[in-house]
Design a protein around this motif. Sequence first.
Motif, PDB file in Angstrom:
ATOM      1  N   VAL A  67       0.820  -1.215   0.000  1.00 55.54           N
ATOM      2  CA  VAL A  67       0.000   0.000   0.000  1.00 55.54           C
ATOM      3  C   VAL A  67       0.852   1.262   0.000  1.00 55.54           C
ATOM      4  CG1 VAL A  67      -1.998  -1.102   1.025  1.00 55.54           C
ATOM      5  CG2 VAL A  67      -0.283  -0.063   2.522  1.00 55.54           C
ATOM      6  N   GLU A  92      -1.538  -0.279  -6.186  1.00 52.04           N
ATOM      7  CA  GLU A  92      -0.251  -0.956  -6.076  1.00 52.04           C
ATOM      8  C   GLU A  92       0.582  -0.902  -7.353  1.00 52.04           C
ATOM      9  OE1 GLU A  92       1.450  -5.087  -4.229  1.00 52.04           O
ATOM     10  OE2 GLU A  92      -0.016  -5.271  -5.852  1.00 52.04           O
ATOM     11  N   PHE A 197      -5.937   0.015   7.523  1.00 42.70           N
ATOM     12  CA  PHE A 197      -6.189   0.162   6.089  1.00 42.70           C
ATOM     13  C   PHE A 197      -7.625  -0.199   5.722  1.00 42.70           C
ATOM     14  CE2 PHE A 197      -6.117  -1.344   1.656  1.00 42.70           C
ATOM     15  CZ  PHE A 197      -5.553  -0.232   1.036  1.00 42.70           C
ATOM     16  N   LEU A 203      -5.019   5.658   5.186  1.00 45.17           N
ATOM     17  CA  LEU A 203      -3.737   5.407   4.538  1.00 45.17           C
ATOM     18  C   LEU A 203      -2.664   6.375   5.022  1.00 45.17           C
ATOM     19  CD1 LEU A 203      -2.007   3.914   2.467  1.00 45.17           C
ATOM     20  CD2 LEU A 203      -2.949   5.403   0.695  1.00 45.17           C
TER      21      LEU A 203
END
Length: 240
Positions: A67, A92, A197, A203
């Motif tokens: 992440v 990603e 997450f 994040l």
Amino acid sequence: MELQKLNLEHILFLDIETVPEHASFEDLDDVKQQLWAEKTKYIRKDEHSPDEFYPRAGIWAEFGKIVCISVGFLSLKEGTRDFRLKTFSGEEKSVLNDFGNLLDEHFNKPYHLLCAHNGKEFDFPFIARRMIIHNLKLPEKLSNMGKKPWEIPHLDTMELWRFGDYKHFTSLKLLTNVLGIPSPKNDIEGSQVYEVFYTENDLQRIISYCERDVVAIAQILLRLKQEALLKDSEISTVSL
């Protein structure tokens, strides 16, 4: 490679944060559920079902995803030090592509090194495997094919601390403590990243945690070289 002769300006310090590829075990198709059950059978034993164990899937590149990747590099000019932090985050494939471009464009010389804590067993192979899964070109700095051990441009602060004792594992949290370095684990720890997450959708909190780890890794290398630790005023976040 002699530690005292290392040029710190030639080192890219890095850390990654990973989570399971999906929010829950039920999101996997039947084949992947069976593969997960087989992969973790001997670790789980009879204590956990595959479903219960799934939050730990982020430690396997075949079942997890990255992440964020945080990096740091040191600039020394006219007696001053500037440690610059940068984080790649989001989807990603884009994270991996941008990180690969950084290596290819800015850290592609023979003297450049990558440094992480337990990087040789986790960060470096995890990044490489996820790049292959996404069909991305593997940067030279992550390709070990045909290279002798001393030709691989990777530093690992945990390996350096082992001093040849290969049965010895020392966490980043423990090593910073014994070396008198401020702990990077003052908010969350690795085991909590899954919840932050997927449940909290935070994040930025994970990024901050990842960046603190990068600073801690650089501090450890400075201590091993018996040099002064970085001050807060010498650390900044930048765009590359």
